[in-house]
Design a protein around this motif. Structure first.
Motif, short mmCIF file in Angstrom:
data_model
loop_
_atom_site.label_atom_id
_atom_site.label_comp_id
_atom_site.label_asym_id
_atom_site.label_seq_id
_atom_site.Cartn_x
_atom_site.Cartn_y
_atom_site.Cartn_z
N UNK A 194 4.39 10.89 4.23
CA UNK A 194 3.46 11.60 3.36
C UNK A 194 3.34 10.91 2.00
N UNK A 195 4.48 10.50 1.46
CA UNK A 195 4.48 9.82 0.16
C UNK A 195 3.78 8.46 0.26
N UNK A 196 3.99 7.77 1.37
CA UNK A 196 3.34 6.47 1.56
C UNK A 196 1.82 6.63 1.64
N UNK A 197 1.36 7.63 2.38
CA UNK A 197 -0.09 7.86 2.49
C UNK A 197 -0.69 8.20 1.13
N UNK A 198 0.04 8.97 0.32
CA UNK A 198 -0.44 9.29 -1.03
C UNK A 198 -0.52 8.03 -1.89
N UNK A 199 0.46 7.13 -1.71
CA UNK A 199 0.48 5.87 -2.45
C UNK A 199 -0.71 5.00 -2.05
N UNK A 200 -0.99 4.91 -0.76
CA UNK A 200 -2.16 4.16 -0.30
C UNK A 200 -3.44 4.78 -0.88
N UNK A 201 -3.49 6.11 -0.93
CA UNK A 201 -4.63 6.77 -1.53
C UNK A 201 -4.80 6.40 -3.00
N UNK A 202 -3.69 6.32 -3.72
CA UNK A 202 -3.75 5.86 -5.12
C UNK A 202 -4.34 4.46 -5.20
N UNK A 203 -3.87 3.57 -4.34
CA UNK A 203 -4.34 2.19 -4.38
C UNK A 203 -5.83 2.09 -4.04
N UNK A 204 -6.30 2.93 -3.11
CA UNK A 204 -7.73 2.95 -2.80
C UNK A 204 -8.53 3.38 -4.02
N UNK A 205 -8.05 4.40 -4.72
CA UNK A 205 -8.75 4.89 -5.91
C UNK A 205 -8.72 3.84 -7.02
N UNK A 206 -7.59 3.16 -7.15
CA UNK A 206 -7.48 2.09 -8.15
C UNK A 206 -8.50 0.99 -7.85
N UNK A 207 -8.62 0.62 -6.58
CA UNK A 207 -9.60 -0.39 -6.19
C UNK A 207 -11.01 0.05 -6.51
N UNK A 208 -11.31 1.33 -6.27
CA UNK A 208 -12.66 1.85 -6.58
C UNK A 208 -12.91 1.82 -8.08
N UNK A 209 -11.91 2.21 -8.87
CA UNK A 209 -12.06 2.24 -10.32
C UNK A 209 -12.25 0.82 -10.88
N UNK A 210 -11.52 -0.14 -10.31
CA UNK A 210 -11.65 -1.52 -10.75
C UNK A 210 -13.04 -2.07 -10.45
N UNK A 211 -13.59 -1.71 -9.29
CA UNK A 211 -14.94 -2.14 -8.95
C UNK A 211 -15.98 -1.47 -9.84
N UNK A 212 -15.77 -0.20 -10.12
CA UNK A 212 -16.71 0.51 -10.97
C UNK A 212 -16.72 -0.01 -12.40
N UNK A 213 -15.59 -0.59 -12.81
CA UNK A 213 -15.50 -1.11 -14.17
C UNK A 213 -16.01 -2.54 -14.30
N UNK A 214 -16.44 -3.13 -13.18
CA UNK A 214 -16.89 -4.51 -13.22
C UNK A 214 -18.32 -4.67 -13.67
#
Length: 214
Positions: A194-214
């Motif tokens: 469960x914690x690993x899946x939440x961590x992957x979810x964080x990384x997906x959101x980080x990737x989206x935020x980085x793209x949106x900031x480009x």
């Protein structure tokens, strides 16, 4: 004490009177600033492309990072690689570094036992970390765990309540999440998954935020 720490701007080390112009120069200066010794490993620089959209800040090198001289190559780094791949965030397009650049440990026989960096050690390296981030120029700076949060925010923050997007005191876009070593310490398989899946979810959101900031 933490409030005072948060109000302090990163202070240049004594005798450091010039601004490093490149990452190579920065790392040369850092490596010379504190030699390795008993309980302190060698200097381990950050790694990744300059201009990477995401910069991850961890705690400090571990045993394998000290042996290889590269960040995030031990068990926690391997877990981070797997989670990044599942999140669709290429590790090669991210910059990885640590708040403290040397492995601090206690020697017990042949084993080197990890010692958490002190507030003084974190404070001492804040100026260097600030220069490193300015030279990499990421769109988002991610704190992996409590030590990275303290280094970037200038104060301790609870990970569970602060997890998610965060604006650092210098107005940089940021994100707070757990350190991958936390996942490795979980004993219950369901809790770890469960914690690993939440961590992957964080990384997906980080990737989206980085793209949106480009």
């Amino acid at each position: 004490m933490s409030d005072l720490f948060s109000r302090m701007e990163p202070q240049a080390p004594a005798g450091q009177d010039r601004e490093p112009a490149t990452l190579a120069e920065l790392y040369d200066l850092m490596a010379a600033a504190e030699p390795p010794g008993p309980g302190v490993g060698r200097f381990v620089p950050g790694e990744g492309p300059q201009g990477a959209p995401i910069l991850f800040v961890g705690e400090q090198p571990g045993d394998q990072e000290d042996v290889q001289g590269k960040p995030f190559v031990g068990p926690a780094g391997q877990l981070l690689d797997r989670a990044l791949a599942e999140a669709g965030v290429p590790r090669g397009e991210a910059y990885v570094t640590n708040a403290v650049k040397r492995f601090h440990f206690t020697q017990r026989g042949k084993r080197r036992i990890h010692e958490k960096p002190s507030t003084g050690e974190i404070r001492k390296e804040r100026w260097w970390l600030d220069k490193e981030i300015r030279l990499v120029k990421p769109r988002i700076v991610v704190a992996l765990g409590a030590t990275a949060v303290q280094a970037l925010a200038g104060k301790a923050l609870p990970i569970t309540r602060s997890r998610g997007p965060y604006r650092w005191p210098d107005e940089r876009d940021g994100y707070i999440t757990v350190h991958p070593s936390y996942l490795l310490r979980l004993q219950d398989p369901h809790e770890r998954r469960t914690a690993y899946e939440a961590f992957v979810g964080d990384l997906q959101r980080i990737g989206d935020l980085a793209q949106a900031g480009g």
